[in-house]
Motif scaffolding. Structure first.
Motif, PDB file in Angstrom:
ATOM      1  N   TYR A 143       0.849  -1.193   0.000  1.00  0.00           N
ATOM      2  CA  TYR A 143       0.000   0.000   0.000  1.00  0.00           C
ATOM      3  C   TYR A 143       0.889   1.250   0.000  1.00  0.00           C
ATOM      4  O   TYR A 143       1.937   1.270   0.634  1.00  0.00           O
ATOM      5  CB  TYR A 143      -0.860   0.053   1.268  1.00  0.00           C
ATOM      6  CG  TYR A 143      -1.490  -1.249   1.685  1.00  0.00           C
ATOM      7  CD1 TYR A 143      -0.754  -2.212   2.362  1.00  0.00           C
ATOM      8  CD2 TYR A 143      -2.828  -1.510   1.432  1.00  0.00           C
ATOM      9  CE1 TYR A 143      -1.320  -3.404   2.765  1.00  0.00           C
ATOM     10  CE2 TYR A 143      -3.415  -2.703   1.839  1.00  0.00           C
ATOM     11  CZ  TYR A 143      -2.652  -3.640   2.510  1.00  0.00           C
ATOM     12  OH  TYR A 143      -3.227  -4.813   2.898  1.00  0.00           O
ATOM     13  N   TYR A 202       0.457   5.334   1.049  1.00  0.00           N
ATOM     14  CA  TYR A 202      -0.353   6.355   1.692  1.00  0.00           C
ATOM     15  C   TYR A 202       0.414   7.670   1.659  1.00  0.00           C
ATOM     16  O   TYR A 202       1.635   7.696   1.508  1.00  0.00           O
ATOM     17  CB  TYR A 202      -0.632   6.004   3.156  1.00  0.00           C
ATOM     18  CG  TYR A 202      -1.439   4.757   3.395  1.00  0.00           C
ATOM     19  CD1 TYR A 202      -0.813   3.521   3.535  1.00  0.00           C
ATOM     20  CD2 TYR A 202      -2.825   4.809   3.511  1.00  0.00           C
ATOM     21  CE1 TYR A 202      -1.555   2.368   3.773  1.00  0.00           C
ATOM     22  CE2 TYR A 202      -3.569   3.665   3.756  1.00  0.00           C
ATOM     23  CZ  TYR A 202      -2.930   2.452   3.887  1.00  0.00           C
ATOM     24  OH  TYR A 202      -3.666   1.319   4.122  1.00  0.00           O
ATOM     25  N   GLN A 250       0.730  11.389   3.933  1.00  0.00           N
ATOM     26  CA  GLN A 250       0.375  12.046   5.187  1.00  0.00           C
ATOM     27  C   GLN A 250       0.891  13.478   5.168  1.00  0.00           C
ATOM     28  O   GLN A 250       2.112  13.695   5.137  1.00  0.00           O
ATOM     29  CB  GLN A 250       0.956  11.282   6.382  1.00  0.00           C
ATOM     30  CG  GLN A 250       0.523  11.829   7.732  1.00  0.00           C
ATOM     31  CD  GLN A 250       1.002  10.989   8.891  1.00  0.00           C
ATOM     32  OE1 GLN A 250       2.055  10.363   8.842  1.00  0.00           O
ATOM     33  NE2 GLN A 250       0.217  10.942   9.964  1.00  0.00           N
ATOM     34  N   LEU A 274      -3.616   9.589   7.511  1.00  0.00           N
ATOM     35  CA  LEU A 274      -3.044   8.987   6.314  1.00  0.00           C
ATOM     36  C   LEU A 274      -4.100   8.887   5.225  1.00  0.00           C
ATOM     37  O   LEU A 274      -5.228   8.471   5.465  1.00  0.00           O
ATOM     38  CB  LEU A 274      -2.493   7.599   6.620  1.00  0.00           C
ATOM     39  CG  LEU A 274      -1.172   7.540   7.359  1.00  0.00           C
ATOM     40  CD1 LEU A 274      -1.313   7.897   8.825  1.00  0.00           C
ATOM     41  CD2 LEU A 274      -0.541   6.160   7.204  1.00  0.00           C
ATOM     42  N   PHE A 292      -5.069   7.192   1.653  1.00  0.00           N
ATOM     43  CA  PHE A 292      -4.786   6.063   0.774  1.00  0.00           C
ATOM     44  C   PHE A 292      -4.496   6.531  -0.652  1.00  0.00           C
ATOM     45  O   PHE A 292      -5.195   7.404  -1.175  1.00  0.00           O
ATOM     46  CB  PHE A 292      -5.973   5.104   0.768  1.00  0.00           C
ATOM     47  CG  PHE A 292      -5.959   4.100  -0.350  1.00  0.00           C
ATOM     48  CD1 PHE A 292      -6.818   4.219  -1.424  1.00  0.00           C
ATOM     49  CD2 PHE A 292      -5.063   3.041  -0.326  1.00  0.00           C
ATOM     50  CE1 PHE A 292      -6.811   3.306  -2.451  1.00  0.00           C
ATOM     51  CE2 PHE A 292      -5.039   2.114  -1.355  1.00  0.00           C
ATOM     52  CZ  PHE A 292      -5.924   2.251  -2.417  1.00  0.00           C
ATOM     53  N   LEU A 329       4.156   7.230   2.717  1.00  0.00           N
ATOM     54  CA  LEU A 329       4.362   6.010   3.500  1.00  0.00           C
ATOM     55  C   LEU A 329       3.967   4.783   2.693  1.00  0.00           C
ATOM     56  O   LEU A 329       2.936   4.771   2.026  1.00  0.00           O
ATOM     57  CB  LEU A 329       3.534   6.069   4.785  1.00  0.00           C
ATOM     58  CG  LEU A 329       4.006   7.080   5.832  1.00  0.00           C
ATOM     59  CD1 LEU A 329       2.870   7.470   6.747  1.00  0.00           C
ATOM     60  CD2 LEU A 329       5.156   6.519   6.632  1.00  0.00           C
ATOM     61  N   THR A 367      -3.315  -6.181   9.727  1.00  0.00           N
ATOM     62  CA  THR A 367      -2.069  -5.691  10.293  1.00  0.00           C
ATOM     63  C   THR A 367      -1.153  -5.267   9.167  1.00  0.00           C
ATOM     64  O   THR A 367      -0.675  -6.094   8.394  1.00  0.00           O
ATOM     65  CB  THR A 367      -1.382  -6.766  11.140  1.00  0.00           C
ATOM     66  OG1 THR A 367      -2.284  -7.211  12.147  1.00  0.00           O
ATOM     67  CG2 THR A 367      -0.125  -6.209  11.787  1.00  0.00           C
ATOM     68  N   GLN A 368      -0.956  -3.970   9.066  1.00  0.00           N
ATOM     69  CA  GLN A 368      -0.076  -3.440   8.043  1.00  0.00           C
ATOM     70  C   GLN A 368       1.210  -2.947   8.702  1.00  0.00           C
ATOM     71  O   GLN A 368       1.179  -2.355   9.778  1.00  0.00           O
ATOM     72  CB  GLN A 368      -0.766  -2.309   7.281  1.00  0.00           C
ATOM     73  CG  GLN A 368      -1.988  -2.791   6.516  1.00  0.00           C
ATOM     74  CD  GLN A 368      -2.625  -1.733   5.657  1.00  0.00           C
ATOM     75  OE1 GLN A 368      -2.074  -0.672   5.413  1.00  0.00           O
ATOM     76  NE2 GLN A 368      -3.825  -2.033   5.175  1.00  0.00           N
ATOM     77  N   PHE A 424       4.392  -0.583   8.359  1.00  0.00           N
ATOM     78  CA  PHE A 424       4.753   0.632   7.643  1.00  0.00           C
ATOM     79  C   PHE A 424       6.264   0.822   7.582  1.00  0.00           C
ATOM     80  O   PHE A 424       6.995   0.489   8.524  1.00  0.00           O
ATOM     81  CB  PHE A 424       4.132   1.856   8.315  1.00  0.00           C
ATOM     82  CG  PHE A 424       2.671   2.017   8.036  1.00  0.00           C
ATOM     83  CD1 PHE A 424       1.726   1.311   8.750  1.00  0.00           C
ATOM     84  CD2 PHE A 424       2.247   2.887   7.042  1.00  0.00           C
ATOM     85  CE1 PHE A 424       0.368   1.459   8.488  1.00  0.00           C
ATOM     86  CE2 PHE A 424       0.890   3.050   6.771  1.00  0.00           C
ATOM     87  CZ  PHE A 424      -0.044   2.321   7.495  1.00  0.00           C
ATOM     88  N   GLY A 425       6.689   1.412   6.485  1.00  0.00           N
ATOM     89  CA  GLY A 425       8.060   1.864   6.367  1.00  0.00           C
ATOM     90  C   GLY A 425       8.213   3.220   7.022  1.00  0.00           C
ATOM     91  O   GLY A 425       7.223   3.832   7.440  1.00  0.00           O
ATOM     92  N   PRO A 426       9.444   3.734   7.066  1.00  0.00           N
ATOM     93  CA  PRO A 426       9.712   5.009   7.740  1.00  0.00           C
ATOM     94  C   PRO A 426       9.246   6.228   6.955  1.00  0.00           C
ATOM     95  O   PRO A 426       9.191   7.319   7.492  1.00  0.00           O
ATOM     96  CB  PRO A 426      11.235   5.009   7.889  1.00  0.00           C
ATOM     97  CG  PRO A 426      11.708   4.142   6.775  1.00  0.00           C
ATOM     98  CD  PRO A 426      10.674   3.090   6.580  1.00  0.00           C
ATOM     99  N   ARG A 472      10.013  11.829   3.107  1.00  0.00           N
ATOM    100  CA  ARG A 472       9.536  13.192   3.298  1.00  0.00           C
ATOM    101  C   ARG A 472       9.857  13.999   2.051  1.00  0.00           C
ATOM    102  O   ARG A 472      11.019  14.237   1.752  1.00  0.00           O
ATOM    103  CB  ARG A 472      10.203  13.808   4.532  1.00  0.00           C
ATOM    104  CG  ARG A 472       9.601  13.287   5.811  1.00  0.00           C
ATOM    105  CD  ARG A 472      10.547  13.338   6.995  1.00  0.00           C
ATOM    106  NE  ARG A 472       9.951  12.680   8.146  1.00  0.00           N
ATOM    107  CZ  ARG A 472       9.885  11.370   8.328  1.00  0.00           C
ATOM    108  NH1 ARG A 472      10.396  10.561   7.443  1.00  0.00           N
ATOM    109  NH2 ARG A 472       9.302  10.856   9.395  1.00  0.00           N
TER     110      ARG A 472
END
Lengths: 113, 112
Positions: A33, A35, A37, A43, A45, A91, A101-102, A104-106, A109
């Protein structure tokens, strides 16, 4: 084990330039996925890949945004002709099979000047 | 469509209990999830309710009532490290996808 990784961690670009953001999901996760932010916001989609199925692109805000996933693993989100309103944290997340349960990466930016 | 409402900010003291509410309007969803996000960090999964009732995971509990379109996250024995933003999220059925729709988040500030 290794989690979701994203690169670059930060990207500054000029308005009108194209950018590519990369995501390496957790090995074996079939769902991926993207997203977005904005500062202090939830977040939003963007796009969803599940196995070899056609991706769900319903969240992409404009045709300047596109994404692909090669070999069911790595994904690239491309933003063409960037605009200042594209500035946000992008993200990526993966999950085993479209599960709840997903992971997420860091994030990347992105700042468009 | 879907919308989830959360309070924007909650403040509590160390050692206390705090409840973060999430009310939603959605045509149908698989379950209610909660994620924690520290400033500058990635969201991390906390809890998931597929069915009505209470789910407990250590100091964190989550509750769902589909009939009331309402859920909450309960944090007990608050610690300073719990200061973060907390997001409720649903995976809507009407699109057939499992991507999450997030609330706008609740910023929790734990004070000494």
């Amino acid at each position: 084990g290794a989690g979701v990784s994203q690169s670059p961690s930060n990207k500054v670009t000029e308005k009108g330039k194209d950018v590519e953001l990369r995501c390496d999901p957790i090995s074996g996760h079939t769902a991926l996925y993207w997203y977005r932010q904005s500062l202090g916001q939830g977040l939003e989609f963007l796009i969803y890949f599940q196995g070899n199925s056609a991706p769900d692109k319903s969240g992409l805000p404009s045709d300047r945004f596109s994404a692909e996933r090669t070999g069911g693993s790595v994904s690239t989100l491309t933003i063409q002709r960037t605009q200042q309103e594209d500035s946000a944290v992008y993200l990526c997340a993966s999950s085993l099979g479209g599960g709840e349960t997903q992971y997420f990466g860091p994030g990347t930016r992105l700042l468009v000047l | 469509g879907q919308s989830l409402e959360q309070p924007s900010e909650v403040t509590a003291v160390e050692g206390a209990i705090v409840q973060i509410n999430c009310t939603y309007q959605t045509s149908g969803f698989y379950g209610l999830s909660w994620y924690q996000q520290h400033d500058g960090g990635a969201p991390t999964f906390l809890s998931y309710n597929a069915l009505d009732g209470l789910e407990e995971t250590g100091r964190f509990s989550s509750f769902l009532s589909r009939s009331d379109s309402y859920g909450y996250l309960l944090l007990q024995e608050l610690q300073m490290k719990d200061s973060a933003s907390y997001f409720c999220a649903v995976s809507p059925m009407d699109t057939g996808r499992r991507a999450l729709t997030f609330g706008s988040g609740t910023r929790l500030q734990v004070q000494p």
